[in-house]
Scaffold this active site. Structure first.
Site, PDB file in Angstrom:
ATOM      1  N   GLU A 116      10.523  66.751 -17.411  1.00  4.52           N
ATOM      2  CA  GLU A 116       9.498  67.072 -18.399  1.00  4.52           C
ATOM      3  C   GLU A 116       8.750  68.341 -18.002  1.00  4.52           C
ATOM      4  O   GLU A 116       8.507  69.227 -18.826  1.00  4.52           O
ATOM      5  CB  GLU A 116       8.532  65.894 -18.540  1.00  4.52           C
ATOM      6  N   GLY A 117       8.389  68.449 -16.735  1.00  3.66           N
ATOM      7  CA  GLY A 117       7.687  69.635 -16.264  1.00  3.66           C
ATOM      8  C   GLY A 117       8.551  70.875 -16.294  1.00  3.66           C
ATOM      9  O   GLY A 117       8.112  71.945 -16.724  1.00  3.66           O
TER      10      GLY A 117
END
EC number: 3.6.1.5
Length: 495
Positions: A168-169
């Protein structure tokens, strides 16, 4: 003996036909060039199933690709009605059905012949990560319901899965830098070029249940579990990324409230982060249901609490600091909080999602210095609730939490990640980058297109319009000359 008149005309026509035919043949072979037909546009759909809501993003790109990765643009952003899919624990089927409206809206924009060719993916983030910890059976039921609905839809459904916090990051970082043109740019000479590494921008994301920090450090990444590697536009990238589960906005607010209850158990709770004059009643049980809460409700308390705001930013900051473990990093240089490794900050950063929404409300997105940010949030926290409520009609849902959210973000960025008075100007609070909504979905689609084979552009033999006209004229002349020669031979009587 000389040629007769008939023979002269016949040979002249025959020669004209030969010259015209040869000219047309030369034009056909010499002037023809290879021309690439216009490439088709491809589409991709990504559902971002967050903790508080789900959004659909429709992306498009040309079938031919630059250095192995498609050049992708956003065609649609649609917010699904209702809460996040992790909320449908008592009715899993409804989680899948809730996606239909936005999917139908996206399909309207895609040519019908390409519906079945459109890769579609659903990624669930921290909300479903927490549900999987709490009740894996309910999480599986929700994923099954989502898979059933999207699987029977007229798209190429690739699957629904739990997206790791690290991914996600990293994908959020890709989205930011793609939108800003720091991964690849189209130069004035008509070529794709890669900007220098110093132009890359870090990404700070905050959802409802987790928050992520991602950037390219100035040296090696010592903790390999925080390193993400990928290849885009023919270049390799290694970034530092870490996701803090339970440090998203909504989970922070729940943990903060529980911490206050635990510290002073009473039927009347005085909340320093709620504005003075604000009062509400909260059910005690649901506060302790989250996997982020590691406590049990005091037995002496009733089922419902009366919560009263005091508007005390100093006490609010003290309560927020209790959510962090800063002492675990004492004596360690490359450490943020909770004992998590973090190399020194480097370069510019874009802070988005709840970072942006909170600071946008507080009018702090114009790169104000840290001292101004701190003073502005403290001043807001000391306003009377009645005055704030009257100033922002229709915003009651989030209005009570902006003081806590603002002070939490300030604490996280300054004391947690280490943005000082000197490095604070490197922060920008943004919703979009280059006209594209910032989040993990575009970064995922950019990475996904690296796995979709590019169609080889079709080649055809073609020429300019003028050459084509000349070729037709000479072919017609050749045909007329041949027909004329035949007529002379057949019907012209001898002299």
């Amino acid at each position: 003996m000389g040629l007769s008149r008939k023979e002269q005309v016949f040979l002249a026509l025959l020669g004209a036909s030969g010259v015209s035919g040869l000219t047309a043949l030369i034009l056909l072979l010499v002037e023809a060039t290879s021309v690439l037909l216009p490439t088709d546009i491809k589409f991709g759909i990504v559902f971002d199933a967050g903790s508080s809501h789900t959004s659909l993003f429709l992306y498009q790109w040309l079938a031919n690709k630059e250095n192995g990765t498609g050049v992708v643009s956003q065609a649609l952003a649609c917010q699904v009605e209702g809460p996040g899919i992790s909320s449908y624990t008592s009715n899993a089927a409804q989680a899948g059905e809730s996606l239909q409206g936005c999917l139908e809206e996206a399909l309207v924009l895609i040519p019908e012949a390409q519906h079945r060719k459109t890769p579609t993916f659903l990624g669930a983030t921290a909300g479903m990560r927490l549900l999987s910890r709490k009740n894996s059976s309910q999480a599986r039921d929700i994923f099954a319901a989502v898979t059933q609905v999207l699987g029977r839809s007229p798209v190429d459904f690739w699957g629904a899965e739990l997206l790791a916090g690290q991914a996600e990051g990293a994908f959020g970082w890709i989205t930011v830098n793609y939108g800003l043109g720091t991964l690849v740019k189209y130069s004035f000479t008509g070529e794709w070029i890669q900007p220098p590494e110093e132009m890359l921008v870090g990404a700070l994301d905050m959802g409802g249940a987790s928050t992520q920090i991602t950037f390219v450090p100035g040296g090696p990444i010592l903790d390999k579990s925080t390193q993400a590697d990928f290849r885009l536009y023919g270049s390799d990238y290694s970034v530092y990324t870490h996701s803090y589960l339970c440090f998203g906005r909504d989970q922070m607010l729940s943990r903060l409230l529980v911490g206050l209850v635990q510290s002073r158990p009473a039927a009347l709770l005085r909340h320093p982060c709620y504005l003075s004059g604000y009062q509400t009643t909260l059910a005690l049980g649901p506060l302790y249901e989250s996997p982020c809460v590691h406590a049990t409700p005091p037995l002496s308390l009733p089922q419902n609490l009366t919560v009263e705001g005091t508007g005390n930013p100093g006490a609010c900051v003290s309560a927020i600091r209790e959510l962090f473990n800063f002492s675990s990093c004492q004596g360690q240089e490359d450490c943020a909080f909770d004992g998590v490794y973090q190399p020194p900050l480097r370069g510019q950063f874009y802070a988005f999602s709840n970072f942006y929404y909170t600071f946008h409300f507080l009018n702090l997105t114009s790169r104000q210095p840290l001292s101004t940010v701190n003073a502005t949030i403290w001043e807001f926290c000391q306003r009377p609730w009645k005055l704030v409520e009257a100033s922002y009609p229709g915003q009651d849902r989030w209005l009570r939490d902006y003081c806590a959210s603002g002070l939490y973000i300030l604490t996280l960025l300054h004391e947690g990640y280490g943005f000082s008075e000197e490095t604070w100007p490197s922060l920008e609070f943004r919703k979009q980058a280059g006209g594209v909504d910032i989040g993990w979905t575009l970064g995922y689609m950019l990475n996904l297109t690296g796995m979709i084979p590019a169609d080889a552009p079709a080649q055809w033999r073609a020429e300019s319009y003028g050459v084509w006209v000349a070729k037709v004229v000479f072919m017609v002349l050749a045909l007329v000359a041949v027909v004329g020669a035949a007529l002379v031979q057949l019907f012209w009587l001898q002299d």
